[in-house]
Design an enzyme around this catalytic site. Structure first.
Site, mmCIF file in Angstrom:
data_model
loop_
_atom_site.group_PDB
_atom_site.id
_atom_site.type_symbol
_atom_site.label_atom_id
_atom_site.label_comp_id
_atom_site.label_asym_id
_atom_site.label_seq_id
_atom_site.Cartn_x
_atom_site.Cartn_y
_atom_site.Cartn_z
ATOM 1 N N LYS A 1 0.861 -1.208 0.000
ATOM 2 C CA LYS A 1 0.000 0.000 0.000
ATOM 3 C C LYS A 1 0.888 1.246 0.000
ATOM 4 C CE LYS A 1 -1.575 1.706 4.081
ATOM 5 N NZ LYS A 1 -1.295 3.118 4.365
ATOM 6 N N ASN A 2 1.910 1.251 0.843
ATOM 7 C CA ASN A 2 2.719 2.459 1.025
ATOM 8 C C ASN A 2 3.705 2.713 -0.104
ATOM 9 O OD1 ASN A 2 1.250 2.945 3.269
ATOM 10 N ND2 ASN A 2 2.847 2.388 4.739
ATOM 11 N N ARG B 1 -4.470 11.006 4.220
ATOM 12 C CA ARG B 1 -3.201 11.680 4.423
ATOM 13 C C ARG B 1 -2.195 11.357 3.331
ATOM 14 N NH1 ARG B 1 0.216 14.145 7.054
ATOM 15 N NH2 ARG B 1 2.320 13.455 6.649
ATOM 16 N N CYS C 1 -4.280 12.487 12.540
ATOM 17 C CA CYS C 1 -5.062 11.258 12.769
ATOM 18 C C CYS C 1 -4.744 10.793 14.186
ATOM 19 C CB CYS C 1 -4.707 10.207 11.731
ATOM 20 S SG CYS C 1 -2.991 9.722 11.832
ATOM 21 N N ARG D 1 0.731 14.656 12.464
ATOM 22 C CA ARG D 1 1.093 14.453 11.048
ATOM 23 C C ARG D 1 1.387 15.784 10.327
ATOM 24 N NH1 ARG D 1 -0.609 9.225 9.891
ATOM 25 N NH2 ARG D 1 1.054 9.200 8.345
ATOM 26 N N PRO D 2 2.327 16.567 10.798
ATOM 27 C CA PRO D 2 2.635 17.841 10.148
ATOM 28 C C PRO D 2 3.211 17.634 8.742
ATOM 29 C CG PRO D 2 4.317 17.305 11.744
ATOM 30 C CD PRO D 2 3.243 16.282 11.913
ATOM 31 N N ILE D 3 3.232 18.691 7.940
ATOM 32 C CA ILE D 3 3.857 18.600 6.601
ATOM 33 C C ILE D 3 4.907 19.698 6.429
ATOM 34 C CG2 ILE D 3 1.874 17.472 5.489
ATOM 35 C CD1 ILE D 3 1.195 20.260 4.278
ATOM 36 N N ASP D 4 5.430 20.196 7.542
ATOM 37 C CA ASP D 4 6.421 21.289 7.466
ATOM 38 C C ASP D 4 7.634 20.923 6.624
ATOM 39 O OD1 ASP D 4 6.731 19.504 9.756
ATOM 40 O OD2 ASP D 4 8.552 20.645 10.167
ATOM 41 N N LEU D 5 8.057 19.656 6.667
ATOM 42 C CA LEU D 5 9.249 19.263 5.902
ATOM 43 C C LEU D 5 8.941 19.210 4.400
ATOM 44 C CD1 LEU D 5 10.558 16.495 8.324
ATOM 45 C CD2 LEU D 5 11.454 18.822 8.052
ATOM 46 N N ASP E 1 5.158 0.753 11.870
ATOM 47 C CA ASP E 1 3.901 0.148 11.402
ATOM 48 C C ASP E 1 3.720 -1.290 11.865
ATOM 49 O OD1 ASP E 1 3.898 1.846 8.174
ATOM 50 O OD2 ASP E 1 3.445 2.516 10.209
ATOM 51 N N ILE F 1 8.698 7.204 16.496
ATOM 52 C CA ILE F 1 8.347 7.873 15.240
ATOM 53 C C ILE F 1 7.113 8.761 15.402
ATOM 54 C CG2 ILE F 1 7.778 7.543 12.803
ATOM 55 C CD1 ILE F 1 10.636 6.649 13.577
ATOM 56 N N ARG G 1 -8.472 -0.320 4.918
ATOM 57 C CA ARG G 1 -7.632 0.679 4.221
ATOM 58 C C ARG G 1 -6.324 0.056 3.749
ATOM 59 N NH1 ARG G 1 -5.825 5.121 7.617
ATOM 60 N NH2 ARG G 1 -4.690 5.464 5.685
HETATM 61 C C1 EPZ Z 1 4.509 6.985 5.932
HETATM 62 O O1 EPZ Z 1 3.777 8.062 6.480
HETATM 63 C C2 EPZ Z 1 3.564 5.790 5.952
HETATM 64 N N1 EPZ Z 1 2.353 6.088 5.167
HETATM 65 C C3 EPZ Z 1 3.152 5.467 7.395
HETATM 66 O O2 EPZ Z 1 2.363 4.274 7.357
HETATM 67 C C4 EPZ Z 1 4.418 5.185 8.198
HETATM 68 O O3 EPZ Z 1 4.064 4.947 9.543
HETATM 69 C C5 EPZ Z 1 5.353 6.408 8.120
HETATM 70 O O4 EPZ Z 1 5.660 6.684 6.737
HETATM 71 C C6 EPZ Z 1 6.662 6.178 8.856
HETATM 72 O O5 EPZ Z 1 7.317 5.061 8.318
HETATM 73 C C7 EPZ Z 1 2.416 6.024 3.813
HETATM 74 O O6 EPZ Z 1 3.457 5.770 3.242
HETATM 75 C C8 EPZ Z 1 1.138 6.287 3.078
HETATM 76 P P1 EPZ Z 1 6.638 10.389 7.911
HETATM 77 P P2 EPZ Z 1 4.394 9.567 6.402
HETATM 78 O O7 EPZ Z 1 6.554 11.666 7.181
HETATM 79 O O8 EPZ Z 1 5.288 9.707 5.262
HETATM 80 C C9 EPZ Z 1 7.197 13.630 11.250
HETATM 81 C C10 EPZ Z 1 0.534 2.902 7.802
HETATM 82 O O9 EPZ Z 1 0.119 2.408 8.857
HETATM 83 N N2 EPZ Z 1 7.047 14.617 10.163
HETATM 84 O O10 EPZ Z 1 7.755 9.456 7.578
HETATM 85 O O11 EPZ Z 1 3.253 10.507 6.553
HETATM 86 C C11 EPZ Z 1 5.903 12.869 11.512
HETATM 87 O O12 EPZ Z 1 5.057 13.609 12.371
HETATM 88 C C12 EPZ Z 1 0.995 4.338 7.781
HETATM 89 O O13 EPZ Z 1 0.635 2.294 6.701
HETATM 90 C C13 EPZ Z 1 7.292 15.952 10.440
HETATM 91 O O14 EPZ Z 1 7.616 16.317 11.564
HETATM 92 O O15 EPZ Z 1 5.254 9.600 7.744
HETATM 93 C C14 EPZ Z 1 6.411 11.598 12.148
HETATM 94 O O16 EPZ Z 1 6.658 11.842 13.501
HETATM 95 C C15 EPZ Z 1 0.815 5.030 9.134
HETATM 96 N N3 EPZ Z 1 7.147 16.851 9.431
HETATM 97 C C16 EPZ Z 1 7.741 11.343 11.425
HETATM 98 O O17 EPZ Z 1 8.115 12.605 10.839
HETATM 99 C C17 EPZ Z 1 6.800 16.488 8.169
HETATM 100 O O18 EPZ Z 1 6.709 17.364 7.274
HETATM 101 C C18 EPZ Z 1 7.678 10.315 10.315
HETATM 102 O O19 EPZ Z 1 6.614 10.672 9.469
HETATM 103 C C19 EPZ Z 1 6.557 15.125 7.911
HETATM 104 C C20 EPZ Z 1 6.697 14.207 8.925
#
Ligand code: EPZ
Length: 420
Positions: free
Chosen positions: A22-23, A91, A115, A120-124, A306, A328, A398
């Site tokens: 899925k991911n 998301r 969620c 789940r911020p998107i600042d990066l 996960d 994480i 999902r």
């Molecule tokens: C992906 O989410 C996966 N989802 C998640 O799987 C998975 O848990 C996660 O990566 C970590 O491996 C998909 O690929 C669709 P991140 P993603 O950005 O990319 C912080 C599942 O169960 N962060 O790697 O959204 C964030 O808050 C799902 O299949 C920032 O601070 O996760 C978290 O603490 C759940 N700023 C950490 O980084 C940002 O701009 C990792 O998040 C982005 C993220």
């Protein structure tokens, strides 16, 4: 809302084939926005999330087809503005932003909600797009981005919890059609990111350092269609390993990539689970008692967040106390309260769950809260004495393809109860 009704206590025995990831599939579909040509993705899992992503791409103007696991996407003429309601609900759709912006020079998406597992911020993501030259505005729940052109640069994408998976993918895709060279430092190295990078290269992108924390992208003027098979879902595979171990079963897992989840195999072996690899299949069994095992979730190649919930469900059955630390996400223990309704003895201390195992779990009505928490409750139900009803199973739909059918084929007494 549907539920799963489970009669626990039956060891899982037989064979299961792992579906596509899925991911990986979600960002791979978004990557098809980078070209007007047709892209073909094979081994796409039939999930509510993948079907949702196709609806989102159609709302942008792309033509899509999904037939027997094969998805074709033709984003010949697309607009840079997606359906607010659709995008807000998933998301993973944030990864359409990079490809839309770099192709159209403007893109707006709804801010993805948080969620239950975190804000789940998107600042990066936005830091990376701004570094490439995008103007960014947050207005009315939308992220509005525009750029006369995107120009390559050096970007450090590490955040407070380490790399970002979808952030890396978003910036990687935006950089493919940017002018000049982009270097992404602290890039995520998850297998799903590698799969997307390989697909982009097959579409004509120039990317070096794939699989490493430093990705170097040399922008090209245009990209073309490609045909790609999605990697197997490592999280689904690990979920079945935990289920087989929890029920003292013996399962042959086909079609997975054990090299994508070495950290999980290591921890399961430490806990007393036996695994044997034989030409692409993985035989898992648990002949003896489970041993308490500590772990901390980490960015790849560490133990994946996960699989944390599923592993906690397993440690409820182990002799001794396990300390499971989540590094994480800030609140990914929603499954703990529900496991305690089944008799588990777990205390949350900051980022850690202290699991006092060794007691039999007893079936109970429990509530799924998010995708992987649902999987943990199913595992607990399969191992518990008596009957468990896992409600709100739409969370599980999902990310797991035909889970009840796969479990039934392994002898599990599980059935879907249609809700209103
Ligand atoms: C992906 O989410 C996966 N989802 C998640 O799987 C998975 O848990 C996660 O990566 C970590 O491996 C998909 O690929 C669709 P991140 P993603 O950005 O990319 C912080 C599942 O169960 N962060 O790697 O959204 C964030 O808050 C799902 O299949 C920032 O601070 O996760 C978290 O603490 C759940 N700023 C950490 O980084 C940002 O701009 C990792 O998040 C982005 C993220």
């Amino acid at each position: 809302m549907d539920s799963f009704l489970i009669q626990g206590g039956t060891p899982l025995r037989g064979e299961v084939t792992i579906s596509g990831s899925k991911n990986a599939a979600l960002p791979l579909m978004a990557a098809a926005l980078l070209t007007a040509d047709t892209c073909t993705l094979r081994r796409v899992p039939d999930l509510s999330d993948t079907r949702f992503m196709l609806r989102i791409l159609e709302s942008l103007g792309a033509e899509t087809r999904f037939d027997q696991g094969t998805v074709t996407i033709r984003a010949a003429s697309i607009r840079g503005f997606g359906d607010y309601e659709l995008i807000r609900k998933m998301r993973g759709s944030i990864c359409i932003l990079g490809p839309m912006l770099t192709r159209l020079k403007e893109a707006s998406v709804s801010l993805p909600g948080g969620c239950v597992i975190g804000t789940r911020p998107i600042d990066l993501h936005l830091k990376g797009l701004a570094a490439l030259g995008a103007r960014i505005e947050i207005d009315g729940g939308y992220v509005k981005t525009s750029a006369r052109k995107l120009v390559g640069t050096n970007i450090f994408l590490g955040g407070r919890a380490g790399p970002t998976v979808l952030g890396t993918v978003n910036i990687l895709m935006a950089a493919c059609l940017a002018e000049g060279v982009t270097v992404i430092e602290s890039a995520a190295c998850e297998p799903e990111v590698v799969d997307v990078a390989r697909f982009l290269v097959s579409m004509g992108a120039k990317i070096h350092g794939i699989g490493s924390p430093t990705l170097t992208v040399t922008g090209v003027s245009e990209m073309h269609g490609a045909d790609h098979e999605v990697i197997p879902d490592r999280i689904e595979a690990c979920t079945f390993l935990c289920a087989a171990a929890a029920t003292k079963g013996e399962v042959v897992v086909h079609g997975s990539r054990p090299d994508h989840f070495a950290a999980v195999i290591d921890k399961l072996q430490e806990a007393g689970v036996r695994m044997k690899q034989k030409s692409g299949t993985l035989l898992v069994s648990r002949p003896g008692r489970l041993r308490a095992t500590d772990l901390t979730t980490l960015p790849y190649a560490g133990f994946p967040t996960d699989v944390q919930a599923q592993f906690i469900a397993l440690m409820c059955l182990a002799q001794g106390t396990s300390v499971i630390t989540e590094r994480i996400f800030e609140s990914r223990f929603m499954h703990v309260a529900e496991l305690m309704r089944m008799g588990a003895d777990i205390a949350i201390e900051g980022p850690s769950a202290i699991v006092k195992g060794g007691r039999r779990l007893s079936g109970a009505p429990v509530m799924a809260s998010d995708l992987r928490a649902s999987a943990a409750l199913v595992i607990a139900g399969l191992a518990a004495e008596g009957e468990t009803m896992v409600n709100r199973i739409y969370h599980l739909d999902r990310g797991y393809e035909r889970m009840e059918a796969k479990l039934q084929a392994l002898g599990a007494r599980i059935q879907r109860v249609e809700g209103e």
